[in-house]
Design an enzyme around this catalytic site. Structure first.
Site, PDB file in Angstrom:
ATOM      1  N   ARG A 141      -1.324  -3.402   4.041  1.00  0.00           N
ATOM      2  CA  ARG A 141      -2.092  -4.417   3.756  1.00  0.00           C
ATOM      3  C   ARG A 141      -2.309  -5.481   4.819  1.00  0.00           C
ATOM      4  NH1 ARG A 141      -2.487  -2.217  -0.211  1.00  0.00           N
ATOM      5  NH2 ARG A 141      -1.662  -2.733  -2.260  1.00  0.00           N
ATOM      6  N   GLU A 170      -9.799 -10.561   2.849  1.00  0.00           N
ATOM      7  CA  GLU A 170     -10.655  -9.486   2.080  1.00  0.00           C
ATOM      8  C   GLU A 170     -11.220 -10.232   0.752  1.00  0.00           C
ATOM      9  OE1 GLU A 170      -8.686  -6.080   0.741  1.00  0.00           O
ATOM     10  OE2 GLU A 170      -7.740  -5.506   2.722  1.00  0.00           O
ATOM     11  N   HIS A 189     -11.003  -1.424   2.459  1.00  0.00           N
ATOM     12  CA  HIS A 189      -9.973  -1.227   1.622  1.00  0.00           C
ATOM     13  C   HIS A 189     -10.103   0.068   0.774  1.00  0.00           C
ATOM     14  CE1 HIS A 189      -6.243  -3.146  -0.074  1.00  0.00           C
ATOM     15  NE2 HIS A 189      -6.151  -1.861  -0.407  1.00  0.00           N
TER      16      HIS A 189
HETATM   17  N1  LIG Z   1      -5.083   1.156   1.994  1.00  0.00           N
HETATM   18  C1  LIG Z   1      -5.109   1.230   0.525  1.00  0.00           C
HETATM   19  O1  LIG Z   1      -5.991   1.332   0.199  1.00  0.00           O
HETATM   20  C2  LIG Z   1      -3.525   1.373  -0.029  1.00  0.00           C
HETATM   21  C3  LIG Z   1      -3.468   1.857  -1.088  1.00  0.00           C
HETATM   22  C4  LIG Z   1      -2.122   2.049  -1.598  1.00  0.00           C
HETATM   23  C5  LIG Z   1      -1.093   1.711  -0.914  1.00  0.00           C
HETATM   24  N2  LIG Z   1      -0.950   1.073   0.239  1.00  0.00           N
HETATM   25  C6  LIG Z   1      -0.085   0.351   0.754  1.00  0.00           C
HETATM   26  O2  LIG Z   1       0.868   1.419   1.418  1.00  0.00           O
HETATM   27  C7  LIG Z   1       1.885   0.871   1.059  1.00  0.00           C
HETATM   28  C8  LIG Z   1       3.018   1.944   1.211  1.00  0.00           C
HETATM   29  O3  LIG Z   1       3.035   2.895  -0.229  1.00  0.00           O
HETATM   30  P1  LIG Z   1       4.115   3.921  -0.329  1.00  0.00           P
HETATM   31  O4  LIG Z   1       3.610   4.606  -1.577  1.00  0.00           O
HETATM   32  O5  LIG Z   1       4.294   4.755   0.971  1.00  0.00           O
HETATM   33  O6  LIG Z   1       5.396   3.187  -0.696  1.00  0.00           O
HETATM   34  P2  LIG Z   1       6.742   3.531  -0.562  1.00  0.00           P
HETATM   35  O7  LIG Z   1       7.128   5.050  -0.625  1.00  0.00           O
HETATM   36  O8  LIG Z   1       7.580   2.430  -1.229  1.00  0.00           O
HETATM   37  O9  LIG Z   1       6.870   3.315   1.165  1.00  0.00           O
HETATM   38  C9  LIG Z   1       7.323   1.899   1.768  1.00  0.00           C
HETATM   39  C10 LIG Z   1       8.098   2.221   2.932  1.00  0.00           C
HETATM   40  O10 LIG Z   1       7.927   0.875   3.715  1.00  0.00           O
HETATM   41  C11 LIG Z   1       9.391   0.610   4.097  1.00  0.00           C
HETATM   42  N3  LIG Z   1       9.382  -0.504   4.349  1.00  0.00           N
HETATM   43  C12 LIG Z   1       9.598  -1.626   3.671  1.00  0.00           C
HETATM   44  N4  LIG Z   1      10.024  -2.964   4.315  1.00  0.00           N
HETATM   45  C13 LIG Z   1       9.765  -2.474   5.586  1.00  0.00           C
HETATM   46  C14 LIG Z   1       9.870  -3.094   6.842  1.00  0.00           C
HETATM   47  N5  LIG Z   1      10.033  -4.404   6.841  1.00  0.00           N
HETATM   48  N6  LIG Z   1       9.949  -2.427   7.910  1.00  0.00           N
HETATM   49  C15 LIG Z   1       9.516  -1.184   8.037  1.00  0.00           C
HETATM   50  N7  LIG Z   1       9.699  -0.327   7.093  1.00  0.00           N
HETATM   51  C16 LIG Z   1       9.669  -1.121   5.937  1.00  0.00           C
HETATM   52  C17 LIG Z   1      10.325   1.357   2.866  1.00  0.00           C
HETATM   53  O11 LIG Z   1      11.553   1.720   3.468  1.00  0.00           O
HETATM   54  P3  LIG Z   1      12.620   2.324   2.729  1.00  0.00           P
HETATM   55  O12 LIG Z   1      12.071   3.800   2.295  1.00  0.00           O
HETATM   56  O13 LIG Z   1      13.598   2.454   3.528  1.00  0.00           O
HETATM   57  O14 LIG Z   1      12.773   1.416   1.492  1.00  0.00           O
HETATM   58  C18 LIG Z   1       9.270   2.479   2.598  1.00  0.00           C
HETATM   59  O15 LIG Z   1       9.685   3.671   3.486  1.00  0.00           O
HETATM   60  C19 LIG Z   1       2.204   0.138  -0.447  1.00  0.00           C
HETATM   61  O16 LIG Z   1       3.215  -0.807  -0.650  1.00  0.00           O
HETATM   62  C20 LIG Z   1       0.610  -0.579  -0.136  1.00  0.00           C
HETATM   63  O17 LIG Z   1       0.776  -1.957   0.686  1.00  0.00           O
HETATM   64  C21 LIG Z   1      -2.537   0.647   0.682  1.00  0.00           C
END
Ligand SMILES: NC(=O)c1ccc[n+]([C@@H]2O[C@H](COP(=O)([O-])OP(=O)(O)OC[C@H]3O[C@@H](n4cnc5c(N)ncnc54)[C@H](OP(=O)(O)O)[C@@H]3O)[C@@H](O)[C@H]2O)c1
Length: 228
Positions: A141, A170, A189
């Site tokens: 993000r 954005e 994005h």
């Molecule tokens: N660019 C785009 O178009 C796009 C599209 C979709 C999503 N995204 C972004 O990608 C993110 C992740 O998606 P995902 O599907 O991978 O979600 P996810 O499976 O929930 O993964 C999020 C990860 O971040 C870790 N985390 C949370 N807070 C943290 C911190 N302070 N320091 C280090 N690690 C931390 C979590 O740790 P734990 O596993 O230990 O809880 C988890 O491993 C979304 O939340 C969104 O912001 C971007």
């Protein structure tokens, strides 16, 4: 929709990385006016043998780590809840180990959700800890980065470049200096766009509906207190 974007965002992250490390951004600019210029090739960086830090080793972060490992990179990571990760990740630290780990990385990829902990996480102090030769990639993000601090780090050569699918603000205004910062690649994005994503999303949706009716535990439940 945790993990659903793993394959496509991981490919997009690798595309941003390779654009910078292979200087495709410079060659594309030259191509637009037919200039054959080989450029400063001593700066071309191999991924093999270098270190990637994945900040946020969740569904998408793990897909990125897997691809980086396939390129011969050492992969280290941080996550919120503990030290568990896949076999292709050499070390998994918890969130507050970031300042220590970031200095070891040649490529830093942010893929954390936006929470109170990750808002403004990448600020001047954090960029100061990065290797000057390192690239910063953001597919998480935009608000996890203090844009003015990133601009300053790029301007002073504090870091080597940045690949950004998400920015703050954005959409990025036409006259924003980030468009013209040195060695920056920006996509609007779109890392989440994918021809197969909807199929994956419906799979989760259908299974969760089945589980809900059966009274079973659901996948990907948001913890409102935790913020993701
Ligand atoms: N660019 C785009 O178009 C796009 C599209 C979709 C999503 N995204 C972004 O990608 C993110 C992740 O998606 P995902 O599907 O991978 O979600 P996810 O499976 O929930 O993964 C999020 C990860 O971040 C870790 N985390 C949370 N807070 C943290 C911190 N302070 N320091 C280090 N690690 C931390 C979590 O740790 P734990 O596993 O230990 O809880 C988890 O491993 C979304 O939340 C969104 O912001 C971007």
């Amino acid at each position: 929709m945790q993990r659903v974007n793993g394959p496509n965002i991981a490919e997009h992250a690798m595309a941003l990385i390779l654009t910078l490390t292979r200087q495709i951004n410079a060659y594309l600019a030259n191509q637009s006016d037919g200039t054959w210029a080989r450029g400063p090739q001593q700066k071309l960086m191999d991924l093999e043998g270098h270190t990637m830090l994945v900040v946020g080793l969740g569904g998408i972060g793990t897909a990125i780590a897997e691809r980086a490992h396939a390129f011969g990179m050492h992969v280290i990571a941080t996550r919120n809840s503990g030290h568990k990760g896949s076999s292709f990740v050499d070390y998994v630290g918890v969130a507050d180990e970031l300042p220590k780990l970031i200095g070891q990385a040649d490529i830093v990829v942010n893929v954390t959700p936006l929470t109170s902990e990750t808002t403004g996480l990448f600020n001047a102090a954090m960029f100061e800890r990065m290797k000057p030769s390192a690239y910063f990639i953001n597919v998480g993000r935009g608000k996890s980065v203090v844009t003015d601090d990133l601009l300053a780090a790029l301007k002073t050569g504090r870091i080597a470049g940045a690949g950004l699918d998400v920015v703050d603000p954005e959409p990025l205004p036409k006259d924003h200096p980030l468009w013209h910062a040195s060695n920056v690649v920006i996509s609007p994005h779109v890392a989440g766009d994918s021809e197969l994503k909807l199929d994956r999303a419906w799979l989760v949706m259908r299974e969760n509906l089945r589980r809900y009716v059966a009274g079973d535990r659901l996948f990907s439940v948001v913890d409102v207190k935790r913020g993701y």
